[in-house]
Design a protein around this motif. Structure first.
Motif, short mmCIF file in Angstrom:
data_model
loop_
_atom_site.label_atom_id
_atom_site.label_comp_id
_atom_site.label_asym_id
_atom_site.label_seq_id
_atom_site.Cartn_x
_atom_site.Cartn_y
_atom_site.Cartn_z
N SER A 1 36.93 61.12 15.09
CA SER A 1 37.43 59.77 14.91
C SER A 1 38.67 59.79 14.04
N GLN B 1 31.50 56.05 19.37
CA GLN B 1 32.51 55.07 19.01
C GLN B 1 32.73 54.07 20.13
N ALA C 1 38.46 54.64 21.05
CA ALA C 1 38.52 56.10 21.18
C ALA C 1 39.61 56.52 22.15
N SER D 1 32.41 58.87 22.49
CA SER D 1 32.22 57.43 22.59
C SER D 1 31.28 57.03 23.72
#
Length: 301
Positions: free
Chosen positions: A28, A115, A120, A223
């Motif tokens: 991230s 995520q 993302a 994600s």
DNA sequence: GTCCAGGGTGAAA
DNA sequence: TTTCACCCTGGA
């Protein structure tokens, strides 16, 4: 300037999570390390709400800078933070891998995030041929443009390529525009991608200009919960060549397919551990060196 | 100050 | 299959 109307709500997540290596090591670009002295704290956003996550021994202290969240916020945040490897069925296989096993023991609290796929996608498009501090800077600037709320596809189109270039996205600007267009034209649905198998989701993502195999694999792994995705960047590639006997000139797509075959549904974890090993090796810090990890070894040892 | 390389991709040799 | 340009900036 200090915001005097800032509301703080604090709760704990009673789980062992290695924040530094989960939030701030390439999965991230949305978290800032604001640690001071002995306190390890990361600042970022979840569902566009500002948070502080503080690393404690066996739990995470969460500070929410808003009153505008519901009762399930905590459980959604936990889902975002993913699961530890030892909660994945069959994880013991990785303990038998001589390369991965020592890294697992070093970082048992390392997790794979889930995520928001749109964020993302923009993050990983931005990551291309850039570096961690710069990617984070761009992501923060992008969020600030829309007042702390991450821009939706329509906001990106409203901004346009020129403004993205002014923000520093460079040659990635048209790619970001294209991602927004494809989402808005409904040629791509992240909800759909979540449900379909890896190969189908991969092909859909590759339709975005500027999304190649590596970036698509990152989106899928970090994600969309595709644990059989194995993103291969230059670091992981050299790790695979060095430790798994791949020829020196192996291309990343071949390497990814090789690793997926080898690690199956543990691929995304295997990739993270190989990445961490290579990252540490390249800094010559692996065995006995100083490193930042507050992970607590519980039932993996 | 200048120089280089950085979690890649797509298009042209 | 291989090579190259693409933007920009942190760090040497």
């Amino acid at each position: 300037m200090k915001n005097i109307t800032e509301i703080k709500n604090i709760f704990n997540i009673e789980e062992t999570i290695d924040l530094a290596n989960t939030l701030d090591a390439g999965q991230s670009f949305m978290w800032q390390d604001i640690s001071k002295r002995e306190k390890i704290i990361f600042e970022g956003y979840f569902e566009d709400i500002k948070l502080h996550l503080e690393q404690k021994l066996n739990y995470i202290c969460v500070t929410v800078f808003s009153d505008n969240y519901d009762g399930n916020f905590s459980s959604r945040l936990q889902k975002y933070l993913g699961k530890p490897l030892n909660k994945i069925q069959g994880f013991e296989v990785l303990l038998k891998d001589k390369i991965i096993s020592p890294v697992i023991k070093k970082y048992p609290g390392l997790r794979i995030l889930r995520q928001d796929p749109w964020e993302a996608t923009i993050g990983f498009i931005t990551s291309s041929c850039s570096n961690l501090p710069r990617i984070k800077k761009h992501m923060t600037q992008l969020r600030n443009v829309t007042g702390g709320i991450f821009p939706k596809p329509e906001d990106i189109l409203y901004l346009g390529e020129d403004d993205l270039r002014k923000l520093g996205f460079g040659f990635r600007s048209p790619y970001i525009i294209n991602a927004a267009e494809i989402i808005l034209n409904e040629n791509l649905s992240f909800d759909h991608l979540e449900k379909v198998p890896y190969e189908i989701a991969l092909n859909d993502l590759l339709n975005i200009h500027g999304v190649g195999r590596k970036i698509a694999d990152c989106i899928l792994a970090y994600s969309l919960d595709k644990k059989d995705s194995f993103p291969v960047d230059r670091h992981v590639l050299s790790g695979l060549i060095k430790w798994y006997g791949l020829p020196k000139k192996t291309n990343p797509v071949f390497a990814s397919n090789f690793a997926r075959k080898k690690f199956g549904y543990l691929s995304s974890y295997a990739q993270q551990y190989i990445f961490h090993r290579q990252r540490l090796a390249s800094r010559a810090l692996l065995w006995g060196g100083k490193h930042r990890s507050f992970a607590i070894d519980n039932d993996i040892s």
